[in-house]
Design a protein around this motif. Structure first.
Motif, short mmCIF file in Angstrom:
data_model
loop_
_atom_site.label_atom_id
_atom_site.label_comp_id
_atom_site.label_asym_id
_atom_site.label_seq_id
_atom_site.Cartn_x
_atom_site.Cartn_y
_atom_site.Cartn_z
N SER A 195 0.83 -1.20 0.00
CA SER A 195 0.00 0.00 0.00
C SER A 195 0.87 1.25 0.00
N ASP A 196 0.25 2.37 -0.34
CA ASP A 196 0.98 3.64 -0.30
C ASP A 196 1.48 3.93 1.12
N LYS A 197 0.66 3.59 2.11
CA LYS A 197 1.06 3.79 3.50
C LYS A 197 2.32 3.01 3.82
N ASP A 198 2.35 1.73 3.45
CA ASP A 198 3.52 0.90 3.71
C ASP A 198 4.73 1.37 2.91
N ARG A 199 4.49 1.80 1.70
CA ARG A 199 5.59 2.30 0.86
C ARG A 199 6.25 3.52 1.52
N ASP A 200 5.43 4.41 2.05
CA ASP A 200 5.97 5.60 2.71
C ASP A 200 6.77 5.24 3.96
N ILE A 201 6.24 4.28 4.73
CA ILE A 201 6.93 3.89 5.97
C ILE A 201 8.25 3.19 5.64
N ILE A 202 8.21 2.22 4.73
CA ILE A 202 9.43 1.48 4.37
C ILE A 202 10.47 2.43 3.77
N GLY A 203 10.02 3.47 3.11
CA GLY A 203 10.93 4.45 2.52
C GLY A 203 11.43 5.50 3.49
N THR A 204 11.12 5.34 4.77
CA THR A 204 11.59 6.26 5.81
C THR A 204 12.83 5.67 6.49
N TRP A 205 13.82 6.48 6.75
CA TRP A 205 15.02 6.00 7.43
C TRP A 205 14.69 5.73 8.91
N ASP A 206 15.20 4.62 9.42
CA ASP A 206 14.97 4.29 10.83
C ASP A 206 15.39 5.44 11.75
N ALA A 207 16.46 6.12 11.39
CA ALA A 207 16.98 7.20 12.22
C ALA A 207 15.99 8.37 12.32
N ASP A 208 15.06 8.45 11.37
CA ASP A 208 14.09 9.54 11.35
C ASP A 208 12.77 9.14 12.02
N TYR A 209 12.66 7.88 12.40
CA TYR A 209 11.42 7.41 13.03
C TYR A 209 11.49 7.61 14.54
N GLU A 210 10.42 8.12 15.13
CA GLU A 210 10.35 8.30 16.57
C GLU A 210 9.33 7.34 17.17
N ASP A 211 9.76 6.54 18.14
CA ASP A 211 8.86 5.61 18.79
C ASP A 211 7.72 6.35 19.46
N MET A 212 6.52 5.76 19.44
CA MET A 212 5.36 6.34 20.10
C MET A 212 5.49 6.19 21.61
N THR A 213 5.11 7.23 22.33
CA THR A 213 5.14 7.20 23.78
C THR A 213 3.89 6.48 24.30
N TRP A 214 3.89 6.17 25.60
CA TRP A 214 2.73 5.53 26.20
C TRP A 214 1.50 6.44 26.13
N ASP A 215 1.70 7.73 26.34
CA ASP A 215 0.58 8.66 26.25
C ASP A 215 0.02 8.71 24.83
N GLU A 216 0.90 8.66 23.82
CA GLU A 216 0.45 8.65 22.43
C GLU A 216 -0.32 7.37 22.12
N VAL A 217 0.18 6.25 22.62
CA VAL A 217 -0.50 4.97 22.41
C VAL A 217 -1.91 5.01 23.01
N ARG A 218 -2.02 5.46 24.24
CA ARG A 218 -3.32 5.52 24.91
C ARG A 218 -4.26 6.48 24.19
N GLY A 219 -3.71 7.58 23.67
CA GLY A 219 -4.53 8.54 22.94
C GLY A 219 -5.10 7.95 21.66
N ILE A 220 -4.27 7.23 20.91
CA ILE A 220 -4.71 6.60 19.68
C ILE A 220 -5.82 5.60 19.96
N ILE A 221 -5.65 4.81 21.03
CA ILE A 221 -6.65 3.80 21.36
C ILE A 221 -7.95 4.44 21.84
N SER A 222 -7.85 5.45 22.68
CA SER A 222 -9.06 6.10 23.21
C SER A 222 -9.85 6.81 22.12
N GLU A 223 -9.15 7.30 21.10
CA GLU A 223 -9.82 7.99 20.00
C GLU A 223 -10.19 7.03 18.87
#
Length: 230
Positions: free
Chosen positions: A30-58
């Motif tokens: 998918s375009d989504k996967d293509r964009d993610i795979i084309g991102t450098w690991d060094a530029d990716y920021e892990d999601m925090t616990w607060d971000e995870v809870r926010g995504i789930i609650s919303e």
């Protein structure tokens, strides 16, 4: 620091292993996967616990992402699994769950422990390393509404189970769960939902998973994956 411009399939790949043509197992992502795979690991920021809870609650489950190199490994693994093992469902049932069929022992959900199995998410999202991502697999179905969400009764049953199985041991503020939308499921035929725990005790996780080790920690990339699929 600027990165070398590369086609998406060669990003995060060591120079000797880069190829001029997109591998067939990445050609139709998918375009989504293509964009993610084309991102450098060094530029990716892990999601925090607060971000995870926010995504789930919303209920914005679509916002979860795997780390770029992890997603690449996941896509390659799924390609090899389908090619050499027949289907994701067959592999999950026989090699991960050890279930010969999906006939529940009890008609009432979460009543018989043999109808439930807790394992690590084999290919977790790119979240804070202190977050443990588990999957609760069930032999029974969880009723859904027409739009794919859980019915109030099913949600109540899951909430009660999560409370008993996780919250009482880990704490309410350190437990979050969600069930993927139908369109986001990678395994459709075996019922399951996700549980995320923040800084749980290792002994507790070992106990509920039976000492499970996720596939992402057992396999590398390339044809060596086939050893696991035999």
């Amino acid at each position: 620091m600027p990165h070398e411009e590369l086609p998406f399939w060669n990003v995060n790949v060591p120079r000797p292993l880069r190829v001029p043509i997109c591998p067939d197992w990445l050609a139709n992502v998918s375009d989504k996967d293509r964009d993610i795979i084309g991102t450098w690991d060094a530029d990716y920021e892990d999601m925090t616990w607060d971000e995870v809870r926010g995504i789930i609650s919303e209920n914005r489950i679509d916002l979860f992402r795997r780390r770029p190199s992890d997603l690449r490994r996941y896509r390659h693994f799924i390609h090899l699994l389908n090619k050499h093992h027949g289907s994701v469902m067959a592999f999950i049932l026989s090699r991960r769950l050890g279930w010969s069929d999906l006939t529940p022992a009890c008609s009432v959900p979460f009543t018989d422990p043999t109808d439930v199995k807790i394992l690590y998410n084999d290919w977790p999202y790119g979240v804070d390393a202190r977050i443990v991502h588990l999957v609760v697999w069930t032999k029974f179905a969880l009723a859904e509404t027409e739009d794919g969400d859980l019915t109030p009764q099913a949600r109540e049953a899951v909430e009660a189970y999560v409370e008993r199985a996780f919250v009482e041991r880990v704490g309410r503020d350190r437990v979050a769960w969600f069930k993927n939308w139908r369109s986001l499921k990678s395994v459709h035929a075996v019922e399951h939902f996700h549980v995320m725990l923040y800084e749980p005790e290792e002994a507790f996780v070992r106990s509920v998973t039976g000492g499970d080790v996720p596939l992402c920690k057992r396999v590398g990339e390339g044809e060596g994956v086939l050893e696991l699929l035999r």
